[in-house]
Structures are given as C-alpha cells and as structure tokens.
Design a protein around this motif. Structure first.
Motif, PDB file in Angstrom:
ATOM      1  N   ALA A 135       0.820  -1.207   0.000  1.00  0.00           N
ATOM      2  CA  ALA A 135       0.000   0.000   0.000  1.00  0.00           C
ATOM      3  C   ALA A 135       0.856   1.260   0.000  1.00  0.00           C
ATOM      4  N   ALA A 136       2.034   1.171   0.630  1.00  0.00           N
ATOM      5  CA  ALA A 136       2.944   2.312   0.669  1.00  0.00           C
ATOM      6  C   ALA A 136       3.702   2.476  -0.638  1.00  0.00           C
ATOM      7  N   GLY A 137       3.598   1.496  -1.549  1.00  0.00           N
ATOM      8  CA  GLY A 137       4.260   1.584  -2.840  1.00  0.00           C
ATOM      9  C   GLY A 137       5.742   1.292  -2.795  1.00  0.00           C
ATOM     10  N   VAL A 138       6.170   0.473  -1.816  1.00  0.00           N
ATOM     11  CA  VAL A 138       7.597   0.188  -1.648  1.00  0.00           C
ATOM     12  C   VAL A 138       7.814  -1.315  -1.675  1.00  0.00           C
ATOM     13  N   ARG A 139       8.921  -1.740  -2.271  1.00  0.00           N
ATOM     14  CA  ARG A 139       9.265  -3.158  -2.302  1.00  0.00           C
ATOM     15  C   ARG A 139       9.602  -3.646  -0.895  1.00  0.00           C
ATOM     16  N   ALA A 175       3.797  -0.736   6.705  1.00  0.00           N
ATOM     17  CA  ALA A 175       4.017   0.455   5.882  1.00  0.00           C
ATOM     18  C   ALA A 175       5.046   1.377   6.511  1.00  0.00           C
ATOM     19  N   ALA A 176       4.933   1.585   7.828  1.00  0.00           N
ATOM     20  CA  ALA A 176       5.858   2.480   8.513  1.00  0.00           C
ATOM     21  C   ALA A 176       7.277   1.941   8.493  1.00  0.00           C
ATOM     22  N   ALA A 177       7.430   0.632   8.709  1.00  0.00           N
ATOM     23  CA  ALA A 177       8.768   0.040   8.726  1.00  0.00           C
ATOM     24  C   ALA A 177       9.408   0.093   7.340  1.00  0.00           C
ATOM     25  N   THR A 178       8.618  -0.124   6.298  1.00  0.00           N
ATOM     26  CA  THR A 178       9.173  -0.219   4.947  1.00  0.00           C
ATOM     27  C   THR A 178       9.416   1.143   4.315  1.00  0.00           C
ATOM     28  N   SER A 179       8.490   2.072   4.519  1.00  0.00           N
ATOM     29  CA  SER A 179       8.573   3.360   3.828  1.00  0.00           C
ATOM     30  C   SER A 179       8.785   4.553   4.739  1.00  0.00           C
ATOM     31  N   GLY A 180       8.593   4.372   6.045  1.00  0.00           N
ATOM     32  CA  GLY A 180       8.724   5.488   6.970  1.00  0.00           C
ATOM     33  C   GLY A 180       7.460   6.299   7.139  1.00  0.00           C
ATOM     34  N   GLY A 181       6.384   5.949   6.447  1.00  0.00           N
ATOM     35  CA  GLY A 181       5.120   6.658   6.563  1.00  0.00           C
ATOM     36  C   GLY A 181       3.944   5.708   6.530  1.00  0.00           C
ATOM     37  N   THR A 182       2.775   6.224   6.896  1.00  0.00           N
ATOM     38  CA  THR A 182       1.580   5.378   6.962  1.00  0.00           C
ATOM     39  C   THR A 182       0.402   5.920   6.169  1.00  0.00           C
ATOM     40  N   PRO A 226      -6.159   3.613   3.764  1.00  0.00           N
ATOM     41  CA  PRO A 226      -7.348   2.953   3.209  1.00  0.00           C
ATOM     42  C   PRO A 226      -7.312   1.427   3.350  1.00  0.00           C
ATOM     43  N   SER A 227      -6.168   0.824   3.082  1.00  0.00           N
ATOM     44  CA  SER A 227      -6.054  -0.634   3.233  1.00  0.00           C
ATOM     45  C   SER A 227      -6.242  -1.048   4.685  1.00  0.00           C
ATOM     46  N   ALA A 228      -5.689  -0.260   5.616  1.00  0.00           N
ATOM     47  CA  ALA A 228      -5.849  -0.567   7.035  1.00  0.00           C
ATOM     48  C   ALA A 228      -7.312  -0.487   7.446  1.00  0.00           C
ATOM     49  N   ALA A 229      -8.046   0.474   6.894  1.00  0.00           N
ATOM     50  CA  ALA A 229      -9.462   0.609   7.216  1.00  0.00           C
ATOM     51  C   ALA A 229     -10.263  -0.591   6.709  1.00  0.00           C
TER      52      ALA A 229
END
Length: 380
Positions: free
Chosen positions: A93-97, A209-216, A221-224
């Motif tokens: 969801a964060a758009g990061v590998r 998301a936070a661990a991989t990209s640093g943001g949430t 939307p996916s979390a919801a």
C-alpha cells in the motif's frame, strides 16, 4: 493481537469476543488478542484433549511433546499464517518493495500476536475453567504464571524488533501493543471490544508500511478495509459459545460483500516513472485496448472473490442457524478469509508479486495445521 483482527489474526486472530487475527487479541483473536472458541472439527478443529476428571493437572513430569503441544494450543500456531500478510500488504500500500525492515515488522507482528494469544488465555483462565476446561491453562498443562511471562516476553521482543526497523515502526508498534493488552485485560467483554480488535489489525498493517517506507498515510485505506473485516469477525465471535445471534453473522455477511466490492472496484495503477515509484502527473502510461482488463485487475478480482467465498458461506449458514457450532465455523471462516483479503489489498495496490506471496500463505497454513502435532490446535 489477536491481530485480526485476527483470533486477525491479524488472527484473528477471536473466547467470547475476538477472532484470532495481530495479527493482531474473550474471544477469538485475530491474531492479536482474544481467543475464539475453536470451531468444530473442520480440518482446523477444536482441541479435543480431555482434561483429568477432577480438572487438575496430571501429576508427574510431562513428556516434552506434551508440553510442546500445550504451548502450540496456547499460541494457536496455525493462526500465525494470517499475520505476515499484514506487513506485506502495508508495504504494498505504501508503494515500496518489501525489504529487511519489512521482515523486522513481520517479526514484531508475530511476537505481538502471540503475546495476545498467551495473555488472552491467562486473562480468561477462570472463565475457561468452566466453559473450556480442555485448554492448556485450566487443564493444568501450562501454569498461569508461565503464560503471563510469555506474554510479557513476547511483547518486549515485538517492540524491540519494531525499534530495529526504525522510529516510525516503533511509533506504530507501541500503540499496537497497548491495544492488545487493553483488549485482553479490559475491553474484551465490553462493547468496545470489536473496535479494539479492529484497531489492532489495522495498526498491524500500518506497522508494515511504517517500517518499509517510513510513513503510513498511503496505507490508511487498506488498514481501514482490513480493520472492518476484523470488526465483523470479532462481533460474530462474541456469541460463539452461546449462539443465538442472527444479527452479527448477517452483518458480517453484508460487510464481506461490501469489502469485496470495494477491493475489486478500485485499483491504484503504477505508471512507469521508475521501478517502484509512481509517475509524475501527466506522464504517459502504457496503453491498452478500451475495456481490456489488466492482469492486475484480474488478480485483484480473483482474490476478492476467494475472500468473499471463504467468509460468506459460513456467515450465511450461521445466519440461517446461529447455533454455537455454526457460529464457531463462521469465526473460523472469517479468520481464514483474512489471507485472501490481504492478498487482494496488495494486488489492488499494484504489487502482484507481493500479493501472490501472501496468497501462498493460505495453503501453507492448511498443510501445517494438518500435521499430526497440530490437529488439536484451533486456528481461533
């Protein structure tokens, strides 16, 4: 946690109130907390171990295999397969590998999920002595102090792994751990119980998301959506030992239909401005024939259909006949549906490889649960 949503697992992880879903916590736990009563034998079935006639533990040292089996029951090991998909879906969801930090987030999620499982049975030990005397603590196979120590140790390990993934991950893991403990110790038997379980599963996805990209923000939307699924499963699980509720499974059935439609109805498209970066507005993307579906759209729709089929059928049966066995089966179906939902969310975010990796956890979990040592371990 009985993260899960889900006992969602998440668990989902949900005794009387939760699916076992984190992953992430009475009641089934969606993986982060509560423990749901085991569904009838359906391949994952309830623990059929018979306690001593007087409810006391058998004297003398127990075989190592017996102790290992008791801990497997307490921690609901088959339900662990519903947990990694949270972090992977969050990274997508964060758009990061997914990378090393994603693995740390998965480790944190697994620890916090299992902490919720152990804490759930410790908190419910008096209730379980009456309603579920076969469980490891009331049957005397695991001491209450050992279960509480495991919950504390696993919580500490989960926070440490999150800290290793970075401050943003720790900032999400801390409230996640707090929601697990609050659910099991305070909120499980209150009207706020399902919402707490849903929050735990949603936070578990945001942890990835936070661990991989640093943001949430991109993963909200996916979390919801995942949290809504966990909320529905947890609400059903609150009546799994008594049955009689038509409203909860019917509401869960409706929720499943809405979520399947939302997941399949919108897919974020990645434009070619880099391998893992979204293109700037105005850059041309790949052209395709009008009305021709993309492979990602087909994958998302297929996984959404698997999710709906996995959860809807047992919900429908519980709506027609809200008996305890069918209600328990509905909880088990809801927990198992967590994996295809996570996979669909990853495909929806434009990460088909991650989506297929998550989807592969479902058959792996079923194979693990069919092993002789796991046949008495409930997924909830």
């Amino acid at each position: 946690m009985s993260r899960a949503g889900a006992r969602d697992a998440p668990g989902s992880s949900a005794s009387s109130a939760s699916p076992r879903v984190l992953a992430v916590p009475a009641a089934p736990s969606d993986g982060h907390g509560g423990d749901a009563a085991a569904p009838p034998a359906d391949g994952q079935g309830a623990d059929l171990a018979t306690p001593p006639a007087d409810g006391a533990a058998t004297r003398g040292p127990r075989p190592r295999s017996g102790r290992a089996g008791a801990w497997a029951e307490l921690l609901r090991l088959p339900a662990l397969f519903t947990v990694p998909g949270d972090a992977l879906a969050g990274a997508a969801a964060a758009g990061v590998r997914p990378g090393r930090r994603t693995l740390l987030a998965i480790g944190s999620s697994l620890c916090l999920y299992e902490a919720g499982m152990a804490l759930n049975d410790w908190a419910d030990r008096a209730e379980d002595a009456v309603e579920r005397p076969h469980r490891p603590i009331p049957s005397g196979r695991i001491r209450p102090a050992a279960a509480l120590a495991a919950a504390c140790g696993l919580t500490g390990a989960g926070l440490a792994l999150a800290a290793a993934a970075g401050r943003p991950a720790l900032a999400v893991a801390a409230p996640l751990a707090g929601s697990v403990w609050a659910y099991d110790l305070v909120l499980k038997h209150t009207p706020a119980g399902p919402a707490a379980m849903a929050a735990a599963r949603g936070l578990d996805l945001l942890l990835g998301a936070a661990a991989t990209s640093g943001g949430t923000r991109a993963a909200l939307p996916s979390a919801a959506l995942l949290g809504s699924h966990t909320l529905a499963v947890t609400a059903v699980s609150r009546r799994e030992t008594t049955g009689g509720s038509v409203l909860a499974p019917s509401a869960a059935l409706a929720t499943t239909g809405v979520l399947a439609r939302l997941v399949a109805g919108h897919r974020r498209t990645r434009l070619p401005a880099g391998r893992w970066a979204a293109a700037a507005p105005g850059l041309p993307g790949p052209k395709r024939a009008a009305g021709a579906p993309e492979a990602g759209d087909v994958l998302t729709a297929a996984l959404g259909a698997v999710y709906a089929a996995t959860a809807a059928r047992p919900y429908f049966h519980a709506t027609l006949n809200p008996s305890p066995p069918l209600t328990q089966r509905a909880v088990g179906g809801g927990i198992r549906a967590t994996i295809p939902l996570q996979a669909a969310l990853a495909a929806r975010a434009g990460a088909p490889a991650t989506s297929l990796l998550i989807a592969a956890l479902a058959p792996a979990g079923r194979m693990f649960a069919k092993r002789a040592a796991m046949r008495k371990v409930s997924i909830t």
